[in-house]
Each structure stands twice: as structure tokens, then as C-alpha cells.
Scaffold this motif. Structure first.
Motif, PDB file in Angstrom:
ATOM      1  N   GLU A 211      -9.329  -5.160   6.706  1.00  0.00           N
ATOM      2  CA  GLU A 211      -8.113  -5.404   7.539  1.00  0.00           C
ATOM      3  C   GLU A 211      -6.646  -5.465   6.242  1.00  0.00           C
ATOM      4  O   GLU A 211      -5.899  -5.687   6.767  1.00  0.00           O
ATOM      5  N   HIS A 212      -7.368  -4.757   4.950  1.00  0.00           N
ATOM      6  CA  HIS A 212      -5.499  -4.940   4.151  1.00  0.00           C
ATOM      7  C   HIS A 212      -6.234  -3.516   3.405  1.00  0.00           C
ATOM      8  O   HIS A 212      -5.884  -3.225   2.223  1.00  0.00           O
TER       9      HIS A 212
ATOM     10  N   THR B 263      -3.625  -1.188   4.360  1.00  0.00           N
ATOM     11  CA  THR B 263      -2.533  -0.663   3.331  1.00  0.00           C
ATOM     12  C   THR B 263      -2.627  -1.104   2.358  1.00  0.00           C
ATOM     13  O   THR B 263      -0.755  -1.020   1.498  1.00  0.00           O
ATOM     14  N   GLU B 264      -2.695  -2.325   2.264  1.00  0.00           N
ATOM     15  CA  GLU B 264      -2.578  -3.128   0.390  1.00  0.00           C
ATOM     16  C   GLU B 264      -3.402  -2.558  -0.655  1.00  0.00           C
ATOM     17  O   GLU B 264      -4.234  -1.674  -0.293  1.00  0.00           O
ATOM     18  N   ASP B 265      -2.549  -3.245  -1.974  1.00  0.00           N
ATOM     19  CA  ASP B 265      -3.627  -2.778  -2.568  1.00  0.00           C
ATOM     20  C   ASP B 265      -4.314  -3.381  -2.667  1.00  0.00           C
ATOM     21  O   ASP B 265      -4.466  -4.781  -3.057  1.00  0.00           O
ATOM     22  N   ILE B 266      -5.797  -3.706  -3.171  1.00  0.00           N
ATOM     23  CA  ILE B 266      -6.772  -4.445  -3.609  1.00  0.00           C
ATOM     24  C   ILE B 266      -7.376  -4.031  -4.241  1.00  0.00           C
ATOM     25  O   ILE B 266      -8.269  -2.888  -4.850  1.00  0.00           O
ATOM     26  N   TYR B 267      -7.980  -5.096  -5.299  1.00  0.00           N
ATOM     27  CA  TYR B 267      -8.181  -5.047  -6.465  1.00  0.00           C
ATOM     28  C   TYR B 267      -9.274  -5.492  -6.999  1.00  0.00           C
ATOM     29  O   TYR B 267      -9.957  -6.642  -5.849  1.00  0.00           O
TER      30      TYR B 267
ATOM     31  N   GLU C  70      -9.624  -9.287  -7.385  1.00  0.00           N
ATOM     32  CA  GLU C  70      -9.697 -10.161  -6.503  1.00  0.00           C
ATOM     33  C   GLU C  70     -10.599 -10.699  -5.325  1.00  0.00           C
ATOM     34  O   GLU C  70     -11.313 -10.944  -4.463  1.00  0.00           O
TER      35      GLU C  70
END
Length: 57
Positions: A19-20, A22-26, A29
């Protein structure tokens, strides 16, 4: 940690990643969301998905 909980934890992470995209995923997190240490989360993720977290992302 039992197998069912471990799989559910990783399933939730996979859903979040999907779902994410397009975002930076760490990793940190994702581990926090799962309530696990980053070290343990990475080990669990690789065991369940057969890829390291950041390679999957």
C-alpha cells in the motif's frame, strides 16, 4: 512467538509495503509496527518471505 502470529505479522507488513510502494519504507518502521526489534523482524521476514526486507521492498 508461535508460527501463526509470526505469519500474521509478516502478512501485515507485506500489506503495508504493497500500500506504500511509492514511499520510502524502512525496516525499523516495519519492525516498530510489528512490535519487534529490527534484528528479529528481519530474521522473521527473511524466514517467511525468503528475501531480505529491503530486497523485497
Amino acid at each position: 512467538m508461535n508460527i501463526k502470529y509470526a505469519w500474521e505479522t509478516i502478512e501485515q507488513s507485506l500489506t503495508f509495503i504493497g500500500e506504500h510502494l511509492t514511499e520510502d519504507i524502512y525496516t525499523e518502521e516495519l519492525a516498530n509496527m510489528a512490535g519487534l526489534s529490527p534484528f528479529y523482524f528481519q530474521r522473521l521476514f527473511k524466514r517467511q518471505v525468503n528475501k531480505p526486507v529491503q530486497e523485497y521492498v
